[in-house]
Design a protein around this motif. Structure first.
Motif, PDB file in Angstrom:
ATOM      1  N   PRO A 137       0.842  -1.195   0.000  1.00  0.00           N
ATOM      2  CA  PRO A 137       0.000   0.000   0.000  1.00  0.00           C
ATOM      3  C   PRO A 137       0.883   1.253   0.000  1.00  0.00           C
ATOM      4  O   PRO A 137       1.811   1.365   0.804  1.00  0.00           O
ATOM      5  CB  PRO A 137      -0.804  -0.117   1.292  1.00  0.00           C
ATOM      6  CG  PRO A 137      -0.744  -1.574   1.652  1.00  0.00           C
ATOM      7  CD  PRO A 137       0.602  -2.027   1.197  1.00  0.00           C
ATOM      8  N   LYS A 181      -4.779  -4.268   4.762  1.00  0.00           N
ATOM      9  CA  LYS A 181      -4.329  -3.141   3.937  1.00  0.00           C
ATOM     10  C   LYS A 181      -5.041  -1.842   4.313  1.00  0.00           C
ATOM     11  O   LYS A 181      -4.375  -0.794   4.415  1.00  0.00           O
ATOM     12  CB  LYS A 181      -4.486  -3.483   2.459  1.00  0.00           C
ATOM     13  CG  LYS A 181      -3.391  -4.442   1.973  1.00  0.00           C
ATOM     14  CD  LYS A 181      -3.619  -4.954   0.579  1.00  0.00           C
ATOM     15  CE  LYS A 181      -4.542  -6.150   0.595  1.00  0.00           C
ATOM     16  NZ  LYS A 181      -4.630  -6.809  -0.738  1.00  0.00           N
ATOM     17  N   PRO A 182      -6.365  -1.840   4.548  1.00  0.00           N
ATOM     18  CA  PRO A 182      -6.983  -0.590   5.030  1.00  0.00           C
ATOM     19  C   PRO A 182      -6.406  -0.115   6.366  1.00  0.00           C
ATOM     20  O   PRO A 182      -6.272   1.087   6.600  1.00  0.00           O
ATOM     21  CB  PRO A 182      -8.460  -0.954   5.149  1.00  0.00           C
ATOM     22  CG  PRO A 182      -8.665  -2.025   4.130  1.00  0.00           C
ATOM     23  CD  PRO A 182      -7.399  -2.839   4.189  1.00  0.00           C
ATOM     24  N   VAL A 185      -3.309   1.726   5.695  1.00  0.00           N
ATOM     25  CA  VAL A 185      -3.597   3.078   5.217  1.00  0.00           C
ATOM     26  C   VAL A 185      -3.983   3.983   6.382  1.00  0.00           C
ATOM     27  O   VAL A 185      -3.580   5.150   6.440  1.00  0.00           O
ATOM     28  CB  VAL A 185      -4.707   3.051   4.142  1.00  0.00           C
ATOM     29  CG1 VAL A 185      -5.202   4.463   3.828  1.00  0.00           C
ATOM     30  CG2 VAL A 185      -4.182   2.399   2.863  1.00  0.00           C
ATOM     31  N   ALA A 204      -9.319   6.765  -2.956  1.00  0.00           N
ATOM     32  CA  ALA A 204      -8.895   5.364  -2.980  1.00  0.00           C
ATOM     33  C   ALA A 204      -9.866   4.579  -3.839  1.00  0.00           C
ATOM     34  O   ALA A 204     -10.965   5.046  -4.168  1.00  0.00           O
ATOM     35  CB  ALA A 204      -8.836   4.786  -1.570  1.00  0.00           C
ATOM     36  N   TYR A 208     -10.481  -0.115  -0.709  1.00  0.00           N
ATOM     37  CA  TYR A 208     -10.391   0.675   0.516  1.00  0.00           C
ATOM     38  C   TYR A 208     -11.728   1.326   0.851  1.00  0.00           C
ATOM     39  O   TYR A 208     -12.103   1.428   2.016  1.00  0.00           O
ATOM     40  CB  TYR A 208      -9.299   1.733   0.370  1.00  0.00           C
ATOM     41  CG  TYR A 208      -7.921   1.128   0.310  1.00  0.00           C
ATOM     42  CD1 TYR A 208      -7.318   0.629   1.455  1.00  0.00           C
ATOM     43  CD2 TYR A 208      -7.233   1.026  -0.897  1.00  0.00           C
ATOM     44  CE1 TYR A 208      -6.061   0.045   1.411  1.00  0.00           C
ATOM     45  CE2 TYR A 208      -5.975   0.450  -0.959  1.00  0.00           C
ATOM     46  CZ  TYR A 208      -5.388  -0.038   0.196  1.00  0.00           C
ATOM     47  OH  TYR A 208      -4.151  -0.620   0.139  1.00  0.00           O
ATOM     48  N   ASP A 211     -14.173  -0.475   3.150  1.00  0.00           N
ATOM     49  CA  ASP A 211     -13.781  -0.814   4.519  1.00  0.00           C
ATOM     50  C   ASP A 211     -14.426   0.146   5.524  1.00  0.00           C
ATOM     51  O   ASP A 211     -14.140   1.357   5.511  1.00  0.00           O
ATOM     52  CB  ASP A 211     -12.264  -0.754   4.663  1.00  0.00           C
ATOM     53  CG  ASP A 211     -11.814  -1.275   6.023  1.00  0.00           C
ATOM     54  OD1 ASP A 211     -11.747  -2.496   6.187  1.00  0.00           O
ATOM     55  OD2 ASP A 211     -11.562  -0.441   6.917  1.00  0.00           O
ATOM     56  N   LEU A 214     -11.874   2.229   7.843  1.00  0.00           N
ATOM     57  CA  LEU A 214     -11.216   3.373   7.211  1.00  0.00           C
ATOM     58  C   LEU A 214     -12.187   4.546   7.100  1.00  0.00           C
ATOM     59  O   LEU A 214     -11.830   5.694   7.386  1.00  0.00           O
ATOM     60  CB  LEU A 214     -10.694   2.971   5.829  1.00  0.00           C
ATOM     61  CG  LEU A 214     -10.027   4.082   5.002  1.00  0.00           C
ATOM     62  CD1 LEU A 214      -8.885   4.735   5.762  1.00  0.00           C
ATOM     63  CD2 LEU A 214      -9.531   3.526   3.665  1.00  0.00           C
TER      64      LEU A 214
END
Length: 403
Positions: A137, A181-182, A185, A204, A208, A211, A214
């Motif tokens: 990411p 991955k979120p 970020v 994004a 993303y 999510d 996030l």
């Protein structure tokens, strides 16, 4: 190819590059050898070298072996996060704007074998299928002045995070745990907020945007975003209950009706302006209220040439924000794809030959400095000279950099 840039301008760029690497390297390294290796590596990454691994970069710069670069990336004593902060500061100093945008996206590096840190059979955005690859990411900063990477993470799959033997071989620090991955970020956004990075929106893709954690992070901190979302994202229905994002399209007429669809460009692409039909409707996300004074808007983007090709974006912005601003922001998402493409094809972003945690972060962060420098140089050019840069990046140092 004849470079349209003048010799004096190329020399001035070389002088600027020397000043930049000297300023950063001074406090970063305690010894002169890694300081010089760092300067040489940045210069080599910017040069016209077909394959940017340590050996070919070393050969281009005039080293007898790759030892200096390998030592810099692996065994030398220096703090890679200090360099990351320097890259960010450089980008913001030259490209920073109050209406800037942070853009999150993955990039991938396909690998052979299973020893490179974080490598696993996982979805690879480069090919659109499952590959044996590393996933990273990245965070790009974009404004009207230009765009460049400012932060990075390596995704460590659960199989790696819970395997003490593999972690030990790759020297993964003990404090590193599994993060989606979120979540990575979110970690990067937290660092950008702490650093005072000026931005108005986060952009994004749907990986993303779907999510909830996030989105909640942005709601809690009153951060604007325009993120792609999947068709099955649940919205609160007008008459109670819930409806999926994809069902909103069914309520819109396919043609006509003034104000329903608007044809607008949302940035330049490789084939010219990106022009789509857009529609916008007020939205309420099921179970997630916007920040105080903010509102959710669902943007629907439809292909002009293929009307069945539709993408959805969820915007979180101050109430009353013009839809045109949200559409323009949605178009900024592709800036990180340009950074990924140029970073890989021209600047050696993923052409490394390192397997361990620290060398990976060191290579990626040094490789982030190269496009940051180019973005600043491009931002300082008049339009005609900027076209020359687009014709051939390798003109930058062909005459000015020593071998």
């Amino acid at each position: 190819m004849t470079c349209a840039l003048t010799y004096d301008r190329v020399v001035s760029w070389d002088t600027e590059l020397t000043a930049l690497t000297t300023r950063i390297a001074g406090p970063l390294f305690t010894r002169p050898e890694p300081r010089q290796a760092f300067t040489d590596l940045v210069r080599a990454l910017l040069a016209d070298v077909p394959r940017k691994n340590s050996w070919q970069l070393a050969d281009h710069i005039g080293h007898t072996s790759a030892h200096r670069f390998e030592h810099l990336l692996d065994r030398a004593k220096w703090d890679v996060d200090v360099l990351r902060d320097e890259v960010r500061s450089y980008v913001i100093a030259h490209l920073g704007r109050a209406d800037g945008v942070l853009i999150a996206d993955d990039t991938s590096a396909i690998k052979k074998g299973g020893k490179s840190v974080g490598v696993a059979d996982q979805y690879c955005g480069l090919t659109g299928q499952v590959e044996n690859c590393q996933v990273m990411p990245m965070l790009t900063y974009a404004s009207s002045a230009g765009h460049a990477f400012v932060n990075r993470r390596l995704y460590l799959p659960e199989a790696w995070a819970h395997d003490a033997e593999r972690r030990g071989r790759a020297r993964v620090p003990e404090h590193v745990v599994f993060r989606t991955k979120p979540q990575l970020v979110i970690d990067m956004l937290t660092e950008e907020l702490a650093a005072g990075t000026p931005f108005r929106y986060l952009c994004a893709d749907a990986g993303y945007g779907r999510d909830p954690h996030l989105r909640a992070f942005c709601h809690d901190r009153a951060l604007g975003y325009v993120m792609a979302v999947p068709v099955d994202l649940p919205l609160a229905a007008v008459r109670g209950g819930a409806e999926l994002v994809g069902h909103v399209l069914d309520r819109l007429p396919s043609h006509g009706q003034a104000g329903i669809w608007e044809r607008r460009a949302c940035g330049n692409g490789t084939k010219g302006m990106r022009v789509y039909d857009w529609s916008a409707v007020a939205a309420a996300v099921a179970g997630q209220a916007p920040a105080s004074g903010y509102a959710h808007t669902l943007l629907i983007r439809r292909s002009v040439a293929a009307p069945l090709e539709v993408e959805f974006f969820l915007a979180h912005a101050p109430a009353g924000t013009a839809v045109t601003e949200l559409i323009d922001t949605a178009g900024m998402r592709w800036k990180i794809e340009e950074n990924n493409e140029h970073g890989k094809d021209l600047l050696g972003l993923t052409q490394y030959q390192v397997r361990k945690w620290t060398p990976w972060h060191r290579h990626i962060t040094i490789a982030m400095l190269a496009p940051a420098f180019l973005s600043f140089m491009r931002a300082a050019l008049p339009a005609s000279a900027d076209e020359a840069v687009n014709e051939g990046k390798d003109c930058l140092l062909q005459e000015a950099s020593p071998r």
